[in-house]
Structures are given as C-alpha cells and as structure tokens.
Design a protein around this motif. Structure first.
Motif, mmCIF file in Angstrom:
data_model
loop_
_atom_site.group_PDB
_atom_site.id
_atom_site.type_symbol
_atom_site.label_atom_id
_atom_site.label_comp_id
_atom_site.label_asym_id
_atom_site.label_seq_id
_atom_site.Cartn_x
_atom_site.Cartn_y
_atom_site.Cartn_z
ATOM 1 N N LEU A 1 -5.450 -62.803 59.617
ATOM 2 C CA LEU A 1 -4.426 -61.756 59.657
ATOM 3 C C LEU A 1 -3.692 -61.744 60.993
ATOM 4 O O LEU A 1 -2.460 -61.649 61.029
ATOM 5 N N ASP A 2 -4.425 -61.849 62.092
ATOM 6 C CA ASP A 2 -3.791 -61.881 63.411
ATOM 7 C C ASP A 2 -2.840 -63.062 63.524
ATOM 8 O O ASP A 2 -1.746 -62.947 64.082
ATOM 9 N N TYR A 3 -3.248 -64.192 62.988
ATOM 10 C CA TYR A 3 -2.438 -65.405 63.089
ATOM 11 C C TYR A 3 -1.150 -65.288 62.270
ATOM 12 O O TYR A 3 -0.060 -65.545 62.771
ATOM 13 N N VAL A 4 -1.283 -64.910 60.995
ATOM 14 C CA VAL A 4 -0.098 -64.902 60.124
ATOM 15 C C VAL A 4 0.899 -63.815 60.512
ATOM 16 O O VAL A 4 2.099 -63.975 60.284
ATOM 17 N N LYS A 5 0.429 -62.734 61.102
ATOM 18 C CA LYS A 5 1.340 -61.676 61.549
ATOM 19 C C LYS A 5 2.296 -62.183 62.625
ATOM 20 O O LYS A 5 3.369 -61.614 62.828
ATOM 21 N N ASN A 6 1.899 -63.247 63.308
ATOM 22 C CA ASN A 6 2.697 -63.760 64.415
ATOM 23 C C ASN A 6 3.487 -65.017 64.065
ATOM 24 O O ASN A 6 4.085 -65.631 64.943
ATOM 25 N N ILE A 7 3.504 -65.408 62.793
ATOM 26 C CA ILE A 7 4.349 -66.539 62.389
ATOM 27 C C ILE A 7 5.798 -66.065 62.402
ATOM 28 O O ILE A 7 6.125 -65.018 61.841
ATOM 29 N N ASP A 8 6.658 -66.818 63.052
ATOM 30 C CA ASP A 8 8.075 -66.480 63.131
ATOM 31 C C ASP A 8 8.650 -66.346 61.720
ATOM 32 O O ASP A 8 8.451 -67.222 60.883
ATOM 33 N N GLN A 9 9.371 -65.268 61.451
ATOM 34 C CA GLN A 9 9.899 -65.035 60.109
ATOM 35 C C GLN A 9 10.953 -66.064 59.711
ATOM 36 O O GLN A 9 11.264 -66.207 58.527
ATOM 37 N N GLN A 10 11.504 -66.787 60.668
ATOM 38 C CA GLN A 10 12.423 -67.874 60.328
ATOM 39 C C GLN A 10 11.657 -69.085 59.789
ATOM 40 O O GLN A 10 12.209 -69.900 59.059
ATOM 41 N N ARG A 11 10.387 -69.169 60.151
ATOM 42 C CA ARG A 11 9.541 -70.277 59.700
ATOM 43 C C ARG A 11 8.895 -69.981 58.349
ATOM 44 O O ARG A 11 8.772 -70.861 57.503
ATOM 45 N N ALA A 12 8.454 -68.737 58.153
ATOM 46 C CA ALA A 12 7.764 -68.383 56.910
ATOM 47 C C ALA A 12 7.788 -66.875 56.704
ATOM 48 O O ALA A 12 7.839 -66.106 57.659
ATOM 49 N N HIS A 13 7.736 -66.485 55.443
ATOM 50 C CA HIS A 13 7.530 -65.092 55.071
ATOM 51 C C HIS A 13 6.062 -64.916 54.722
ATOM 52 O O HIS A 13 5.474 -65.787 54.075
ATOM 53 N N VAL A 14 5.478 -63.801 55.125
ATOM 54 C CA VAL A 14 4.057 -63.560 54.889
ATOM 55 C C VAL A 14 3.886 -62.249 54.126
ATOM 56 O O VAL A 14 4.442 -61.216 54.513
ATOM 57 N N LEU A 15 3.098 -62.316 53.055
ATOM 58 C CA LEU A 15 2.834 -61.170 52.199
ATOM 59 C C LEU A 15 1.334 -60.886 52.214
ATOM 60 O O LEU A 15 0.528 -61.817 52.191
ATOM 61 N N CYS A 16 0.978 -59.600 52.211
ATOM 62 C CA CYS A 16 -0.417 -59.201 52.042
ATOM 63 C C CYS A 16 -0.474 -58.312 50.805
ATOM 64 O O CYS A 16 0.254 -57.315 50.710
ATOM 65 N N TYR A 17 -1.328 -58.678 49.850
ATOM 66 C CA TYR A 17 -1.449 -57.951 48.588
ATOM 67 C C TYR A 17 -2.894 -57.513 48.444
ATOM 68 O O TYR A 17 -3.792 -58.361 48.372
ATOM 69 N N LYS A 18 -3.095 -56.199 48.470
ATOM 70 C CA LYS A 18 -4.472 -55.716 48.352
ATOM 71 C C LYS A 18 -4.500 -54.310 47.782
ATOM 72 O O LYS A 18 -3.527 -53.571 47.866
ATOM 73 N N PHE A 19 -5.622 -53.992 47.209
ATOM 74 C CA PHE A 19 -5.863 -52.651 46.711
ATOM 75 C C PHE A 19 -6.538 -51.860 47.820
ATOM 76 O O PHE A 19 -7.548 -52.297 48.378
ATOM 77 N N LEU A 20 -5.989 -50.717 48.153
ATOM 78 C CA LEU A 20 -6.453 -49.954 49.314
ATOM 79 C C LEU A 20 -7.593 -48.996 49.018
ATOM 80 O O LEU A 20 -8.266 -48.549 49.938
ATOM 81 N N ASN A 21 -7.837 -48.669 47.748
ATOM 82 C CA ASN A 21 -8.843 -47.652 47.448
ATOM 83 C C ASN A 21 -10.056 -48.213 46.698
ATOM 84 O O ASN A 21 -10.770 -47.464 46.043
ATOM 85 N N GLN A 22 -10.292 -49.509 46.812
ATOM 86 C CA GLN A 22 -11.474 -50.099 46.176
ATOM 87 C C GLN A 22 -12.612 -50.200 47.183
ATOM 88 O O GLN A 22 -12.385 -50.406 48.372
ATOM 89 N N LYS A 23 -13.831 -50.074 46.662
ATOM 90 C CA LYS A 23 -15.015 -50.094 47.520
ATOM 91 C C LYS A 23 -15.568 -51.509 47.662
ATOM 92 O O LYS A 23 -15.214 -52.411 46.926
ATOM 93 N N ASN A 24 -16.482 -51.671 48.618
ATOM 94 C CA ASN A 24 -17.272 -52.895 48.796
ATOM 95 C C ASN A 24 -16.447 -54.115 49.187
ATOM 96 O O ASN A 24 -16.615 -55.199 48.644
ATOM 97 N N ASN A 25 -15.545 -53.956 50.142
ATOM 98 C CA ASN A 25 -14.797 -55.084 50.702
ATOM 99 C C ASN A 25 -14.107 -55.935 49.634
ATOM 100 O O ASN A 25 -14.379 -57.128 49.513
ATOM 101 N N PRO A 26 -13.205 -55.354 48.849
ATOM 102 C CA PRO A 26 -12.557 -56.131 47.793
ATOM 103 C C PRO A 26 -11.724 -57.271 48.384
ATOM 104 O O PRO A 26 -11.174 -57.137 49.484
#
Length: 191
Positions: A156-181
C-alpha cells in the motif's frame, strides 16, 4: 446493483484488460484457479505465463490444466514472481495485458511459505516495464496470516506513491467485514 465479492471482481478486472489472443501473467499460480481462468480468457491463441516458488503449486496447476485441456497456451515457472523479466521472452514486452496475484500462502500448503513485500514490489515494477499501456495488474491481498500485515503495508505504501502519469491505482475492499478480509489493489499502466 449487487457489489461484487473480491475474487469475482479480480476476474472482472482481468476481463476488462485482456481477451482472446492476449498475453497475461499469473504471479502466484497456487492451486491453478486463476491460471485456468486466464487460459480460458485468452484462449488457444493467447499465452499465460505462471509463476510459483513451490513445486507443489506447479504440480497442482499442471494437473488441473491437463484435466481441462488448457496446457498448450500456458507456460509455468517454478520461481519467484520477481523473476518475470528473466522468464518472459522479450518478444512479449509491451504486449502483456494483465497480471494477477493472490498474496499470502498456498491454500492447503505450507503456511510458513508466504509472499514477501520486496519480491511482490519487484514483480510490480517489472510488469510496469513490460506491460502494454492500459494493462492491469491485480493483487488480491490476503493479510490475516503472520507476515501478511507487513506485506499489505509495504505494498500500500508503495502503490500510493506511484506517479499518476505512470499508473492509476485502485483499492477495492469491504470496510465492515471481520477477520482481516482480503482486498484488491489494481494498478493500470498509463505510460
């Protein structure tokens, strides 16, 4: 509208990136689920390059591909995904349309053998070098095991710092699920 679960959404992203005749990568072949999906996606005129460090994973995937008669368009390498550029011939550089990784450990395997942040990030960098523009890399991040949080944070730390001209980065997750989904990090090459 129904929200897609994590694994189906990872396949939806691959379907948007690649089609019949394309070149794709399975960075962690595991039990062959994604390898079979990708082989069907690109068809007999496409090519799948698959990677796993564990002999057991390569054997399971090979058997599964043979059962489904999909072995002809798949090349498997028993090596880490950080060796992508060493294994994929240069003739395919600029033509790879998609890649998928399931981070963590081999299901029904040794839970002490896990993916590592440094090799995962190295694989990401190599793919960004050899992928076609608009190619997509999908990481399904399993992080509920020892070492999983370390890889999750580093990636996560790495991809957040990829230049947006080089790549777009998406994070898709469910926020209210238990046990480290698990969740998805998708990287679309822009240039």
């Amino acid at each position: 509208m129904k929200l897609q679960r994590i694994l189906p959404f990872s396949h939806t992203l691959m379907e948007k990136a690649a089609t019949t005749g394309d070149i794709v990568v399975d960075g962690t072949v595991g039990n062959g689920n994604d390898t079979v999906f990708l082989a069907n996606l690109v068809g007999p005129t496409g090519k799948v390059f698959g990677f796993d460090i564990q002999k057991e994973a390569i054997e399971r995937t090979t058997e599964r591909l043979q059962r489904e008669n999909l072995q002809n368009n798949v090349e498997l390498f028993q090596t880490g995904h950080e060796n992508i550029k060493q294994c994929i011939p240069e003739e395919f550089y600029g033509k790879v349309k998609g890649a998928i990784f399931n981070l963590g450990y081999l299901p029904k395997g040794d839970h002490n053998i896990i993916t590592k942040p440094d090799t995962t990030i190295e694989a990401l960098e190599q793919l960004l070098e050899i992928m076609a523009v608009e190619g997509i890399i999908v990481f399904v991040v399993y992080h509920g095991h020892p070492g999983g949080d370390v890889e999750k944070k580093a990636l996560l730390d790495y991809v957040k710092n990829i230049d947006q001209q080089r790549a777009h980065v998406l994070c898709y997750k469910f926020l209210n699920q238990k046990n480290n989904p698990p969740f998805i990090i998708a990287v679309e090459k822009r240039s």
